[in-house]
Scaffold this motif. Sequence first.
Motif, mmCIF file in Angstrom:
data_model
loop_
_atom_site.group_PDB
_atom_site.id
_atom_site.type_symbol
_atom_site.label_atom_id
_atom_site.label_comp_id
_atom_site.label_asym_id
_atom_site.label_seq_id
_atom_site.Cartn_x
_atom_site.Cartn_y
_atom_site.Cartn_z
ATOM 1 N N MET A 72 -17.946 -9.583 -3.731
ATOM 2 C CA MET A 72 -17.202 -8.514 -3.067
ATOM 3 C C MET A 72 -17.441 -8.597 -1.544
ATOM 4 N N SER A 73 -16.367 -8.487 -0.767
ATOM 5 C CA SER A 73 -16.526 -8.562 0.684
ATOM 6 C C SER A 73 -17.258 -7.318 1.186
ATOM 7 N N ALA A 74 -17.843 -7.450 2.385
ATOM 8 C CA ALA A 74 -18.577 -6.321 2.961
ATOM 9 C C ALA A 74 -17.633 -5.134 3.137
ATOM 10 N N TYR A 75 -16.370 -5.450 3.488
ATOM 11 C CA TYR A 75 -15.402 -4.371 3.718
ATOM 12 C C TYR A 75 -15.134 -3.590 2.431
ATOM 13 N N ALA A 76 -14.839 -4.337 1.355
ATOM 14 C CA ALA A 76 -14.536 -3.689 0.078
ATOM 15 C C ALA A 76 -15.747 -2.895 -0.401
ATOM 16 N N GLU A 77 -16.942 -3.450 -0.164
ATOM 17 C CA GLU A 77 -18.148 -2.769 -0.608
ATOM 18 C C GLU A 77 -18.341 -1.455 0.139
ATOM 19 N N SER A 78 -18.101 -1.480 1.466
ATOM 20 C CA SER A 78 -18.293 -0.242 2.213
ATOM 21 C C SER A 78 -17.263 0.805 1.785
ATOM 22 N N LEU A 84 -15.883 1.061 -1.214
ATOM 23 C CA LEU A 84 -16.207 1.493 -2.579
ATOM 24 C C LEU A 84 -17.337 2.515 -2.590
ATOM 25 N N PHE A 85 -18.330 2.301 -1.735
ATOM 26 C CA PHE A 85 -19.510 3.175 -1.785
ATOM 27 C C PHE A 85 -19.548 4.215 -0.668
ATOM 28 N N GLU A 86 -18.377 4.439 -0.070
ATOM 29 C CA GLU A 86 -18.260 5.476 0.949
ATOM 30 C C GLU A 86 -18.660 6.817 0.327
ATOM 31 N N GLU A 87 -19.465 7.598 1.030
ATOM 32 C CA GLU A 87 -19.951 8.849 0.445
ATOM 33 C C GLU A 87 -18.869 9.902 0.288
ATOM 34 N N ARG A 88 -18.097 10.061 1.368
ATOM 35 C CA ARG A 88 -17.092 11.127 1.375
ATOM 36 C C ARG A 88 -15.714 10.521 1.130
ATOM 37 N N LEU A 89 -14.901 11.171 0.289
ATOM 38 C CA LEU A 89 -13.542 10.662 0.094
ATOM 39 C C LEU A 89 -12.753 10.937 1.368
ATOM 40 N N PRO A 90 -12.080 9.925 1.904
ATOM 41 C CA PRO A 90 -11.345 10.150 3.159
ATOM 42 C C PRO A 90 -10.164 11.098 2.956
ATOM 43 N N ASP A 91 -9.760 11.774 4.022
ATOM 44 C CA ASP A 91 -8.609 12.676 3.907
ATOM 45 C C ASP A 91 -7.650 12.461 5.084
ATOM 46 N N ARG A 92 -7.369 11.191 5.348
ATOM 47 C CA ARG A 92 -6.535 10.867 6.498
ATOM 48 C C ARG A 92 -5.043 10.930 6.194
ATOM 49 N N PHE A 93 -4.691 10.940 4.901
ATOM 50 C CA PHE A 93 -3.283 10.855 4.527
ATOM 51 C C PHE A 93 -2.892 11.993 3.578
ATOM 52 N N PRO A 94 -2.859 13.247 4.108
ATOM 53 C CA PRO A 94 -2.541 14.376 3.212
ATOM 54 C C PRO A 94 -1.173 14.241 2.546
ATOM 55 N N LYS A 95 -0.214 13.598 3.229
ATOM 56 C CA LYS A 95 1.119 13.459 2.623
ATOM 57 C C LYS A 95 1.102 12.491 1.456
ATOM 58 N N LEU A 96 0.211 11.494 1.527
ATOM 59 C CA LEU A 96 0.063 10.579 0.388
ATOM 60 C C LEU A 96 -0.575 11.312 -0.795
ATOM 61 N N VAL A 97 -1.483 12.249 -0.491
ATOM 62 C CA VAL A 97 -2.098 13.055 -1.559
ATOM 63 C C VAL A 97 -1.002 13.878 -2.253
ATOM 64 N N ASN A 98 -0.094 14.457 -1.458
ATOM 65 C CA ASN A 98 1.027 15.214 -2.045
ATOM 66 C C ASN A 98 1.898 14.325 -2.916
ATOM 67 N N LEU A 99 2.126 13.108 -2.430
ATOM 68 C CA LEU A 99 2.969 12.167 -3.182
ATOM 69 C C LEU A 99 2.299 11.783 -4.506
ATOM 70 N N TYR A 100 0.994 11.647 -4.463
ATOM 71 C CA TYR A 100 0.214 11.337 -5.670
ATOM 72 C C TYR A 100 0.360 12.465 -6.693
ATOM 73 N N GLU A 101 0.269 13.715 -6.209
ATOM 74 C CA GLU A 101 0.439 14.869 -7.103
ATOM 75 C C GLU A 101 1.848 14.885 -7.692
ATOM 76 N N LYS A 102 2.836 14.599 -6.847
ATOM 77 C CA LYS A 102 4.231 14.601 -7.299
ATOM 78 C C LYS A 102 4.439 13.520 -8.355
ATOM 79 N N ALA A 103 3.840 12.348 -8.110
ATOM 80 C CA ALA A 103 3.985 11.242 -9.057
ATOM 81 C C ALA A 103 3.434 11.645 -10.427
ATOM 82 N N LYS A 104 2.281 12.295 -10.437
ATOM 83 C CA LYS A 104 1.690 12.688 -11.719
ATOM 84 C C LYS A 104 2.535 13.756 -12.409
#
Length: 273
Positions: free
Chosen positions: A1-7, A9-29
Amino acid sequence: MSAYAESALFEERLPDRFPKLVNLYEKAKRDFWNETTTIDWDQPITLSPEQRTSLARLLSITYYGERAAMTIAGQLVASVPDEEARQVLACQVIEEAKHVGAFQRLLKKLDRIYPASFFARRFLVDLIETEEPTAKLVGMHLFVENIANHSFNALRESLTDPLVRQVLEYVARDEKKHTAIAVLYLPALLQKLPPHKAAWLYAKQVKWLTMGLLMVKDGYEDARKLNVDLAQAGQKALRQHYKLREQMASTRGLLDVPGFEKVIDVVAKLAKG
Ligand SMILES: [Fe+2]
Ligand SMILES: [Fe+2]
């Protein structure tokens, strides 16, 4: 696994940079449907034998596009850096799997699955083999999904068969979410693209646009038999493409082709022979 993918994957906090994508995810479900039970597969097909053949040829092109879309969405789940985008793309994998299932069933009921044309093969294989996720998103989500949307609309406007219309309506509802992924997520990726990659992406788009046009041209004859105007669908897709771009915070590296509507007309005339 690359260092980037590893960081990531193990990021402590879930990022919240894309609230509109979160809405789209909810809509998709919320929108999930089951192609086995939602579609009334017992409905008889009301088309003539000639119409069935023409439509099966056209939708065979779509069918391979759906298979490519399922593969590409899966590749992107594994290669984009942001969690919110991965979740939406994971939904897309299921959505495309359903589209593959629905078209497979519809094609067999109509007539059969026809082999892919030369340009469809080259175009779809090239999209799958392109490793850069930004380019994959441009090719699949901004180009192919938009073209697919407008060809579905054109088919729905001309065909009255209830089963065909039902399948197209359900599929089209999902495809709109897929162009939205491009609008909401591509700007962040495009901004990070190094200059040499942006130049390479530009060349890729010229290639894909040409191949896409030739792939659609393969369908002109069958479309004409069904009174479906694919050239007009192409013009509408082009207008929508520019509308999608207007909604994007950055269009860095995106191809701008002046006079492309004339190219679509020329190809339509050539196809009419
Ligand atoms: Fe699809
Ligand atoms: Fe799609």
